[in-house]
Design an enzyme around this catalytic site. Structure first.
Site, mmCIF file in Angstrom:
data_model
loop_
_atom_site.group_PDB
_atom_site.id
_atom_site.type_symbol
_atom_site.label_atom_id
_atom_site.label_comp_id
_atom_site.label_asym_id
_atom_site.label_seq_id
_atom_site.Cartn_x
_atom_site.Cartn_y
_atom_site.Cartn_z
ATOM 1 N N ASN A 9 0.802 -1.192 0.039
ATOM 2 C CA ASN A 9 0.016 -0.100 -0.022
ATOM 3 C C ASN A 9 0.775 1.334 -0.049
ATOM 4 O O ASN A 9 1.628 1.722 1.012
ATOM 5 C CB ASN A 9 -0.895 -0.016 1.306
ATOM 6 N N TRP A 10 1.038 1.875 -1.044
ATOM 7 C CA TRP A 10 1.917 2.959 -1.132
ATOM 8 C C TRP A 10 1.281 4.252 -0.581
ATOM 9 O O TRP A 10 1.974 5.409 -0.713
ATOM 10 C CB TRP A 10 2.338 3.228 -2.719
ATOM 11 N N LYS A 11 0.233 4.421 -0.249
ATOM 12 C CA LYS A 11 -0.375 5.666 0.332
ATOM 13 C C LYS A 11 -0.319 6.575 -0.482
ATOM 14 O O LYS A 11 0.031 6.448 -1.802
ATOM 15 C CB LYS A 11 -0.052 5.924 1.770
ATOM 16 N N HIS A 96 -9.544 1.493 4.621
ATOM 17 C CA HIS A 96 -8.016 1.459 5.283
ATOM 18 C C HIS A 96 -8.437 2.428 6.411
ATOM 19 O O HIS A 96 -9.236 3.403 6.303
ATOM 20 C CB HIS A 96 -7.200 2.017 4.271
ATOM 21 N N GLU A 98 -6.919 4.833 7.741
ATOM 22 C CA GLU A 98 -6.575 6.198 7.419
ATOM 23 C C GLU A 98 -7.695 6.814 6.676
ATOM 24 O O GLU A 98 -7.944 8.258 6.760
ATOM 25 C CB GLU A 98 -5.171 6.460 6.351
ATOM 26 N N GLU A 168 -5.574 -4.923 10.160
ATOM 27 C CA GLU A 168 -4.626 -3.897 10.430
ATOM 28 C C GLU A 168 -4.989 -3.312 11.688
ATOM 29 O O GLU A 168 -5.772 -2.177 11.759
ATOM 30 C CB GLU A 168 -4.289 -2.978 9.486
ATOM 31 N N GLY A 174 2.391 1.971 10.750
ATOM 32 C CA GLY A 174 3.440 3.040 10.676
ATOM 33 C C GLY A 174 4.084 3.313 11.822
ATOM 34 O O GLY A 174 4.772 4.353 12.105
ATOM 35 N N SER A 213 3.159 -2.606 10.239
ATOM 36 C CA SER A 213 4.624 -2.574 10.563
ATOM 37 C C SER A 213 5.200 -3.729 10.114
ATOM 38 O O SER A 213 6.075 -4.296 10.985
ATOM 39 C CB SER A 213 4.969 -2.257 12.003
ATOM 40 N N GLY A 234 2.743 -1.161 4.329
ATOM 41 C CA GLY A 234 3.065 0.075 3.854
ATOM 42 C C GLY A 234 4.508 0.396 3.471
ATOM 43 O O GLY A 234 4.959 0.465 2.605
ATOM 44 N N GLY A 235 5.012 1.240 4.429
ATOM 45 C CA GLY A 235 6.463 1.619 4.540
ATOM 46 C C GLY A 235 7.388 0.748 3.729
ATOM 47 O O GLY A 235 8.205 1.100 2.800
HETATM 48 P P1 PGA Z 1 2.769 0.275 7.360
HETATM 49 O O1 PGA Z 1 1.330 0.447 6.880
HETATM 50 O O2 PGA Z 1 3.372 -1.105 6.981
HETATM 51 O O3 PGA Z 1 3.720 1.379 6.772
HETATM 52 O O4 PGA Z 1 2.670 -0.011 8.879
HETATM 53 C C1 PGA Z 1 0.516 -0.758 6.836
HETATM 54 C C2 PGA Z 1 -0.703 -0.090 6.009
HETATM 55 O O5 PGA Z 1 -1.234 0.981 6.485
HETATM 56 O O6 PGA Z 1 -1.314 -0.650 5.369
#
Ligand code: PGA
Length: 252
Positions: A9-11, A96, A98, A168, A174, A213, A234-235
Site C-alpha cells: 500500500n503506497w499511500k 483503510h 486512514e 490492521e 506506521g 509494521s 505500507g512503508g
Molecule cells: P505500515 O502500513 O506497513 O507502514 O505500518 C500498513 C498499512 O497501513 O497498510
C-alpha cells in the site's frame, strides 16, 4: 489451500516517475513470486496507476486505494469503478483506517463499494482493525466483528469468497510497533470464525492478510501462523529492494 498474497500500500507516496521506476524494477521479483505460488501487487495513487500498469511485470497486481460506488455523476474529486476498469485496474483497497479517520469512510460505505466492485468482477481488499484504546480495553474482537458483519452484509457465500480482508490494528500502522504473530493470529482466526458463521465453509477460502509494521525481518513469522495468508505492507513496500526481500522471506 489459500494462495499467499503480498500487497504493498503506497499511500500518498511516489510521483509517476518514481512509480514507473519501481514498475520497471518489478520484473524479476514478480517472476520469483509466481514461481513460489505467491500473488503480489502494489496499490499506487490514482495518477500513478497507468504508468505502473504499462511498465510492470504483467503478473504484478495493481490495486487502487479507493473508489466511488457510483458509476458516474456529480461527485467532484472521485474516481469510479468503470474508470479504473478501463485503465486495467482490477483490485481496490477499501476501508483503510486512514480513510476511515480522515475521509469518513464507514463500514456501510465499504459495503456499497464491495458490492459494486463484485458486480464488476473486481477484487475488494477490505481493511478492518481497532484503535489502541479499543485494544487496551480488550474490545478488539467485538469491534472487528462489527466491521466484518457490516462490510459483508448482503453478500452470498460465492461473493464473500472473492473478497480479501486485511486486518490492521491501527496502533501497529506506521508505528514500528507490530502486533505479535500470536496476537495477529488470534484476531485473524476469530475473523475467520465470524466468516464461518456468516458464510459457512467458504470461510476457509477467504484470504486474510495482516498489516501493521510488516518488514522483511518479521513477515516470515506471521506466515507461520495458520490463518494468516499474507500481508498488506505500507512503508516497507516502497523500495524495490525491500519489496523483493518481503517476497523472498514470504516464500521461505
Ligand atoms: P505500515 O502500513 O506497513 O507502514 O505500518 C500498513 C498499512 O497501513 O497498510
Amino acid at each position: 489451500m489459500r494462495k499467499k498474497l503480498l500487497l504493498g500500500n503506497w499511500k500518498m507516496n511516489k510521483t509517476p516517475s518514481e512509480a514507473k521506476a519501481f514498475a520497471c524494477a518489478s520484473h524479476e521479483m514478480v517472476d520469483f513470486a509466481v514461481k513460489h505460488n505467491i500473488d503480489c501487487g502494489v496499490a499506487p495513487t490514482f495518477v500513478c496507476l497507468a504508468t505502473v500498469l504499462e511498465n510492470r511485470n504483467p503478473n504484478l497486481i495493481v490495486a487502487a486505494q479507493n473508489c466511488n460506488e457510483h458509476d458516474h455523476g456529480a461527485f467532484t474529486g472521485e474516481i469510479s469503478i468503470p474508470m479504473l476498469k478501463e485503465v486495467g485496474v482490477s483490485w481496490v483497497i477499501l476501508g483503510h483506517s486512514e480513510r476511515r479517520e480522515y475521509n469518513g469512510e464507514t463500514s456501510e460505505k465499504c459495503n456499497e463499494k464491495i458490492k459494486a466492485l463484485l458486480a464488476n468482477d473486481m477484487t475488494p481488499v477490505y481493511c478492518c482493525g481497532e484503535s489502541l484504546a479499543t485494544y487496551e480495553a480488550g474490545k478488539t474482537k467485538a469491534f472487528v466483528e462489527e466491521q466484518i458483519k457490516v462490510g459483508f452484509a448482503g453478500l452470498s457465500p460465492e461473493e464473500a469468497k472473492k473478497v480479501v480482508i486485511a486486518y490492521e490494528p491501527i496502533w501497529a500502522i506506521g508505528t514500528g510497533k507490530s502486533a505479535t504473530k500470536e496476537t495477529a493470529e488470534d484476531t485473524i482466526a476469530f475473523i475467520r470464525g465470524v466468516l464461518k458463521g456468516l458464510f459457512g465453509e467458504v470461510s476457509e477460502e477467504i484470504r486474510i492478510l495482516y498489516g501493521g509494521s510488516v518488514k522483511p525481518e518479521n513477515i516470515a513469522a506471521y506466515m507461520s501462523e495458520k490463518d494468516i495468508d499474507g500481508a498488506l505492507v505500507g512503508g516497507a513496500s516502497l523500495e524495490p529492494t525491500s519489496f523483493k526481500a518481503l517476497i523472498e522471506n514470504l516464500a521461505a
